[in-house]
Design a protein around this motif. Structure first.
Motif, short mmCIF file in Angstrom:
data_model
loop_
_atom_site.label_atom_id
_atom_site.label_comp_id
_atom_site.label_asym_id
_atom_site.label_seq_id
_atom_site.Cartn_x
_atom_site.Cartn_y
_atom_site.Cartn_z
N SER A 121 5.10 -5.49 -5.56
CA SER A 121 4.06 -6.49 -5.38
C SER A 121 3.66 -6.52 -3.92
CB SER A 121 4.58 -7.87 -5.81
OG SER A 121 5.70 -8.23 -5.03
N GLY A 122 2.48 -7.07 -3.65
CA GLY A 122 2.02 -7.16 -2.28
C GLY A 122 0.75 -6.37 -2.09
N SER A 123 0.13 -6.55 -0.93
CA SER A 123 -1.13 -5.87 -0.66
C SER A 123 -0.88 -4.41 -0.39
CB SER A 123 -1.81 -6.51 0.55
OG SER A 123 -0.98 -6.41 1.67
N PRO A 124 -1.80 -3.52 -0.80
CA PRO A 124 -1.61 -2.10 -0.55
C PRO A 124 -1.66 -1.80 0.92
CG PRO A 124 -3.80 -2.52 -1.38
CD PRO A 124 -3.07 -3.81 -1.46
N ALA A 125 -0.93 -0.77 1.31
CA ALA A 125 -0.93 -0.39 2.72
C ALA A 125 -1.32 1.06 2.84
CB ALA A 125 0.43 -0.62 3.33
N GLY B 156 9.76 -0.12 -1.18
CA GLY B 156 9.47 -1.20 -0.25
C GLY B 156 8.12 -1.82 -0.52
N ASP B 157 7.90 -3.01 0.02
CA ASP B 157 6.66 -3.74 -0.23
C ASP B 157 5.51 -3.28 0.64
OD1 ASP B 157 7.85 -5.34 -2.15
OD2 ASP B 157 8.49 -6.84 -0.69
N GLU B 158 5.79 -2.54 1.71
CA GLU B 158 4.73 -2.19 2.66
C GLU B 158 3.81 -1.09 2.16
OE1 GLU B 158 6.24 -1.33 6.52
OE2 GLU B 158 7.55 -3.09 6.58
N TRP B 159 4.28 -0.29 1.21
CA TRP B 159 3.51 0.88 0.76
C TRP B 159 3.59 0.90 -0.76
CZ3 TRP B 159 4.86 6.59 2.38
CH2 TRP B 159 3.72 7.39 2.22
#
Length: 278
Positions: free
Chosen positions: A274-278, A243-246
């Motif tokens: 991809s995406g900002s790290p969580a 998933g993109d959240e983690w």
């Protein structure tokens, strides 16, 4: 990390179906009496940040008990609450208009609405949980990859201690996905949550609800409709973080032989998503 010094009023109250852990903003940072409570969370936030909880009767009673403990700490911050028959009454002051009567809803829960600054959280930080996290984080074996595993991290600024072994699942034309053994997933959860309490803007809250791994995004949790991401184990009992959240990046090349410690610097690291790290 500070741990509670009083008995947890919510002890024995686990999450029911559809519930999530919530916490009231404390009067002071690292308030030692902080407790989390299980609640259904309405989709819409209030004041752009805080959740609107709906509580079971036994949870509402636990909240009343807890408020009696923390109220003397800061009477200007904490309300008082009690039950009058089936009516939950919350007092935010002495005036008549500061008496809030909450009737049982059609779903069998008490809707708190905009009363209190509640936010999505994790289980109460008890001493037992604190020492279990320390035990897990001190277990060096949880950092060593088995044959076929690669060390990955969701916190590259704190290598090598933030690196954990995972099997890398790859599919054509798709980003790779880390798959953690159960004991490694526990270590990753302990790492994230321990650091969340130190630097909440940079780390997610991660905990287990039974066998389900739960990820609470530190920024998305304030958005309308957001609910924590629940990751169930696969048929082999492992946890696939797809998933993109983690997001994770590779730290070491895949281990082909014996167990060895992770590298201290990334090598051709890339995000699992991809995406900002969580």
């Amino acid at each position: 990390m500070n741990t509670p010094t009083t008995q947890d009023p919510s002890a024995g109250t686990d999450l029911a179906a559809g519930e999530h852990w919530i916490e009231l903003v404390p009067a002071a940072h690292a308030e030692p009496h902080q407790v989390s409570f299980p609640a259904v969370v309405e989709p819409r936030r209030h004041h752009g940040l805080w959740v609107r909880p709906r509580l079971r009767r036994e949870v509402a009673e636990a909240v009343c008990e807890w408020l009696n403990v923390v109220y003397p700490v800061d009477p200007d911050w904490y309300p008082l609450a009690r039950f009058e028959d089936d009516l939950l009454v919350v007092f935010t002051g002495d005036a008549d208009h500061q008496r809030h009567e909450i009737a049982l809803g059609e779903d069998g829960r008490y809707p708190l609405g905009e009363l209190g600054r509640w936010f999505l959280s994790a289980p109460t930080r008890t001493r037992a949980r604190f020492y279990r996290q320390l035990e897990v984080l001190r277990d060096a074996e949880r950092h060593f990859p088995r044959p076929g595993e690669t060390v990955v991290t969701c916190d590259p600024d704190n290598l090598p201690v933030s690196g954990f072994p995972a099997r890398i699942d790859t599919k054509p034309a798709a980003p790779w996905v880390p798959v953690f053994r159960p004991d490694i997933a526990e270590a990753v959860a302990a790492w994230c949550t321990t650091n969340h309490h130190k630097v909440p803007d940079d780390h997610p809250l991660v905990y287990f609800d039974g066998d389900t791994l739960v990820h609470v995004h530190q920024h998305l949790r304030s958005l309308d409709g957001y609910l924590p991401w629940r990751i169930d184990p696969d048929a082999d009992g492992n946890y696939r973080i797809d998933g993109d959240e983690w997001t994770f990046q590779a730290v070491s090349v895949k281990s082909e032989g014996g167990v060895h410690p992770p590298e201290t610097a990334p090598e051709d690291g890339r995000r699992a998503r991809s995406g900002s790290p969580a």
